[in-house]
Motif scaffolding. Structure first.
Motif, mmCIF file in Angstrom:
data_model
loop_
_atom_site.group_PDB
_atom_site.id
_atom_site.type_symbol
_atom_site.label_atom_id
_atom_site.label_comp_id
_atom_site.label_asym_id
_atom_site.label_seq_id
_atom_site.Cartn_x
_atom_site.Cartn_y
_atom_site.Cartn_z
ATOM 1 N N PHE A 162 6.747 4.179 -10.792
ATOM 2 C CA PHE A 162 7.417 3.382 -11.826
ATOM 3 C C PHE A 162 8.190 4.284 -12.792
ATOM 4 O O PHE A 162 9.328 3.982 -13.169
ATOM 5 N N LEU A 163 7.600 5.413 -13.200
ATOM 6 C CA LEU A 163 8.293 6.337 -14.109
ATOM 7 C C LEU A 163 9.600 6.839 -13.488
ATOM 8 O O LEU A 163 10.602 7.006 -14.184
ATOM 9 N N LYS A 164 9.582 7.056 -12.180
ATOM 10 C CA LYS A 164 10.801 7.521 -11.505
ATOM 11 C C LYS A 164 11.815 6.390 -11.383
ATOM 12 O O LYS A 164 13.019 6.589 -11.582
ATOM 13 N N ILE A 165 11.338 5.184 -11.071
ATOM 14 C CA ILE A 165 12.225 4.027 -10.927
ATOM 15 C C ILE A 165 12.980 3.751 -12.227
ATOM 16 O O ILE A 165 14.189 3.481 -12.219
ATOM 17 N N ALA A 221 27.363 -2.484 7.295
ATOM 18 C CA ALA A 221 27.383 -2.778 5.858
ATOM 19 C C ALA A 221 26.401 -3.895 5.515
ATOM 20 O O ALA A 221 25.719 -3.841 4.477
ATOM 21 N N GLN A 222 26.309 -4.906 6.380
ATOM 22 C CA GLN A 222 25.380 -6.012 6.130
ATOM 23 C C GLN A 222 23.935 -5.542 6.192
ATOM 24 O O GLN A 222 23.098 -5.935 5.368
ATOM 25 N N ILE A 223 23.632 -4.688 7.168
ATOM 26 C CA ILE A 223 22.265 -4.166 7.289
ATOM 27 C C ILE A 223 21.931 -3.288 6.086
ATOM 28 O O ILE A 223 20.840 -3.380 5.506
ATOM 29 N N GLU A 224 22.865 -2.433 5.689
ATOM 30 C CA GLU A 224 22.630 -1.547 4.546
ATOM 31 C C GLU A 224 22.458 -2.338 3.255
ATOM 32 O O GLU A 224 21.641 -1.973 2.402
ATOM 33 N N LEU A 225 23.221 -3.425 3.112
ATOM 34 C CA LEU A 225 23.066 -4.283 1.934
ATOM 35 C C LEU A 225 21.681 -4.918 1.914
ATOM 36 O O LEU A 225 21.021 -4.974 0.864
ATOM 37 N N SER A 226 21.233 -5.371 3.075
ATOM 38 C CA SER A 226 19.900 -5.964 3.177
ATOM 39 C C SER A 226 18.821 -4.941 2.836
ATOM 40 O O SER A 226 17.852 -5.249 2.127
ATOM 41 N N MET A 227 18.989 -3.701 3.303
ATOM 42 C CA MET A 227 18.032 -2.637 2.990
ATOM 43 C C MET A 227 18.018 -2.346 1.492
ATOM 44 O O MET A 227 16.950 -2.138 0.894
ATOM 45 N N ALA A 228 19.193 -2.320 0.885
ATOM 46 C CA ALA A 228 19.283 -2.047 -0.555
ATOM 47 C C ALA A 228 18.556 -3.129 -1.356
ATOM 48 O O ALA A 228 17.859 -2.832 -2.338
ATOM 49 N N LYS A 229 18.699 -4.389 -0.924
ATOM 50 C CA LYS A 229 18.020 -5.483 -1.626
ATOM 51 C C LYS A 229 16.508 -5.387 -1.473
ATOM 52 O O LYS A 229 15.757 -5.665 -2.417
ATOM 53 N N LEU A 230 16.055 -4.979 -0.284
ATOM 54 C CA LEU A 230 14.619 -4.796 -0.075
ATOM 55 C C LEU A 230 14.083 -3.672 -0.962
ATOM 56 O O LEU A 230 12.994 -3.781 -1.533
ATOM 57 N N LYS A 231 14.852 -2.585 -1.082
ATOM 58 C CA LYS A 231 14.426 -1.472 -1.930
ATOM 59 C C LYS A 231 14.396 -1.892 -3.397
ATOM 60 O O LYS A 231 13.497 -1.496 -4.150
ATOM 61 N N GLU A 232 15.375 -2.690 -3.807
ATOM 62 C CA GLU A 232 15.383 -3.206 -5.182
ATOM 63 C C GLU A 232 14.160 -4.087 -5.434
ATOM 64 O O GLU A 232 13.523 -4.007 -6.490
ATOM 65 N N TYR A 233 13.846 -4.933 -4.455
ATOM 66 C CA TYR A 233 12.678 -5.806 -4.583
ATOM 67 C C TYR A 233 11.400 -4.974 -4.667
ATOM 68 O O TYR A 233 10.501 -5.256 -5.463
ATOM 69 N N ARG A 234 11.329 -3.915 -3.851
ATOM 70 C CA ARG A 234 10.162 -3.024 -3.871
ATOM 71 C C ARG A 234 9.987 -2.408 -5.253
ATOM 72 O O ARG A 234 8.878 -2.359 -5.801
ATOM 73 N N GLU A 235 11.087 -1.921 -5.823
ATOM 74 C CA GLU A 235 11.021 -1.315 -7.150
ATOM 75 C C GLU A 235 10.635 -2.335 -8.210
ATOM 76 O O GLU A 235 9.836 -2.039 -9.111
ATOM 77 N N ALA A 236 11.187 -3.540 -8.090
ATOM 78 C CA ALA A 236 10.904 -4.580 -9.087
ATOM 79 C C ALA A 236 9.441 -4.992 -9.058
ATOM 80 O O ALA A 236 8.813 -5.189 -10.112
ATOM 81 N N ILE A 237 8.880 -5.110 -7.857
ATOM 82 C CA ILE A 237 7.494 -5.577 -7.764
ATOM 83 C C ILE A 237 6.524 -4.494 -8.236
ATOM 84 O O ILE A 237 5.491 -4.790 -8.847
ATOM 85 N N ILE A 238 6.860 -3.211 -7.988
ATOM 86 C CA ILE A 238 6.032 -2.121 -8.519
ATOM 87 C C ILE A 238 6.084 -2.131 -10.042
ATOM 88 O O ILE A 238 5.051 -2.033 -10.724
ATOM 89 N N THR A 239 7.284 -2.272 -10.592
ATOM 90 C CA THR A 239 7.452 -2.291 -12.049
ATOM 91 C C THR A 239 6.666 -3.430 -12.684
ATOM 92 O O THR A 239 5.924 -3.235 -13.657
#
Length: 428
Positions: A126-129, A399-417
């Motif tokens: 979380f501190l890094k995020i 680009a579509q796959i990378e966008l989907s991955m980026a959203k998953l990573k954002e969700y991961r960070e949000a849920i940890i936070t």
């Protein structure tokens, strides 16, 4: 930056050093200082992997008897990268005897029964995020998350039961998310393989499956259409030269002539980010590296073998440390040459002729012997249209796959936070 904002009032707010012992690792010792020293396995920053503890890289150093207890790792220790990707964190959960080098800070809870190591791991994530680590490390220079900075980092600590609930919840959630991300990463790999196969077939076999074939004379190239030729690159180009290779510290200006570098060359495209410019007068003094329509650029060092051709968008740019190939327009279209160099046989050749064990690179003297498979110009143009269209489809899918991955990573960070700040009601 108030990291305690929105955390429950009944959580303990303190610093990491209040509840944990923080120890910087041992400076590398390559030789024994006495006959009592022992050679032991140790961990470096590379072992603090993005996906967890990575023991695939093995290292050993000498440990003095009086240092053994101080630098030995035990299960439940939290390892925090001191430099490089500062703040990257893993929990040490391996069997066996391991020590750690001074590129790692060890965070060890000193309140037994009051702290769950996995919760501390997620708190550091979380501190890094949040950007706290970046802010505190002064990344304008080389970032260092020193032991003192780790000790003074804020820590919001719930009850032991809540820590366990949060850690279990995040273990389950992040494992599921990471699994989805991995599946999408594999899709990208498969897409890249299909792209290479498409390019390779088009530039070595053509678009007509029933074409009469003949041996190319090159074992690893195989047969080619009977009416095609194989000619060395230096016979079908008017120029093979290098971009500017001198120091760049004092040549950049806020605006001017665009200056293309290896970082701008990717997947047969020039992706200039508007970040590097030189004065027009300087560019004119180095005219041999000014780019013309149809020139083909090959990355010499670093990501060796990345290739792109110059379109109207980048005519007149200058460039740095790239091999520039100017095709003879009566024999060869630049775009076709770039596809050929991107193909399996082109990449194999470039890897074969690179030199330098410590710092691999390509030079013009070797690249000029690349055996170019040359169809008639009309057929080259048809192949270009075909490959360009299919690659456009691939880039869209990528680009579509990378966008989907980026959203998953954002969700991961949000849920940890949300979890480590106590914002998920059922975990309180």
């Amino acid at each position: 930056m108030n990291l305690f904002a929105e955390t429950p009032e009944n959580w303990t707010k303190a610093s990491v050093g209040t509840f944990c012992e923080v120890q910087l690792g041992k400076m590398l010792q390559n030789d024994p200082s006495s006959e009592r020293d022992e050679l032991k396995p140790y961990l470096k920053a590379i072992n603090v992997g993005k996906e967890g503890l990575d023991l695939s890289h093995e290292f050993s150093m000498w440990i003095r008897p009086q240092e053994a207890d101080r630098f030995r790792l035990i299960k439940g220790d939290i390892l925090v990268s001191e430099g490089g990707d500062a703040g990257r964190t893993v929990v040490f959960d391996a069997d066996g005897e391991y020590y750690f080098q001074n590129a790692i800070n060890r965070v060890r809870p000193n309140h037994q029964g009051k702290i769950v190591p996995e919760f501390i791991y997620y708190w550091f994530t979380f501190l890094k995020i949040t950007g706290y680590v970046e802010m505190i490390c002064n990344v304008a220079t080389i970032p260092h998350f020193t032991a003192e900075k780790v000790k003074t980092a804020p820590l919001a600590l719930p009850s032991l039961d809540t820590q366990r609930c949060i850690a279990r919840f995040l273990d389950e959630k992040t494992t599921r998310i990471d699994g989805l991300i991995e599946k999408k990463r594999l899709l990208l790999e498969q897409l890249a393989e299909k792209r290479h196969a498409l390019i390779s077939r088009a530039v070595t076999k053509g678009l007509k499956p029933d074409a009469l074939m003949k041996p190319s004379g090159i074992d690893w190239l195989g047969s080619i259409p009977a009416h095609w030729q194989v000619i060395a690159l230096n016979k079908v180009t008017t120029k093979i030269t290098n971009g500017y290779v001198g120091p760049t510290r004092d040549i950049f200006v806020p605006e001017g002539v665009r200056y293309i570098q290896s970082l701008h060359i990717k997947d047969n495209r020039i992706l200039f980010g508007g970040d590097y410019f030189v004065q027009k007068e300087w560019s004119n003094l180095h005219a041999k590296s000014i780019l013309a329509l149809g020139d083909v650029l090959v990355v010499q060092t670093g990501d060796i073998g990345q290739v792109a051709h110059v379109t109207t968008e980048h005519v007149g740019c200058n460039c740095h440390a790239l091999i520039i190939c100017s095709p003879r327009t009566d024999l060869l279209i630049g775009e076709f040459l770039s596809w050929a160099l991107c193909s399996d046989y082109g990449q194999r050749f470039l890897q074969l002729v690179k030199t330098g064990a410590l710092h691999p690179h390509l030079n013009c003297g070797n690249v000029k012997y690349f055996p170019v498979v040359i169809p008639p110009l009309k057929e080259q143009a048809e192949i270009n249209v075909h490959v360009r269209g299919r690659i456009h489809e691939h880039h869209y899918a990528q680009a579509q796959i990378e966008l989907s991955m980026a959203k998953l990573k954002e969700y991961r960070e949000a849920i940890i936070t949300d979890a480590v700040k106590g914002k998920i009601a059922e975990l309180r």
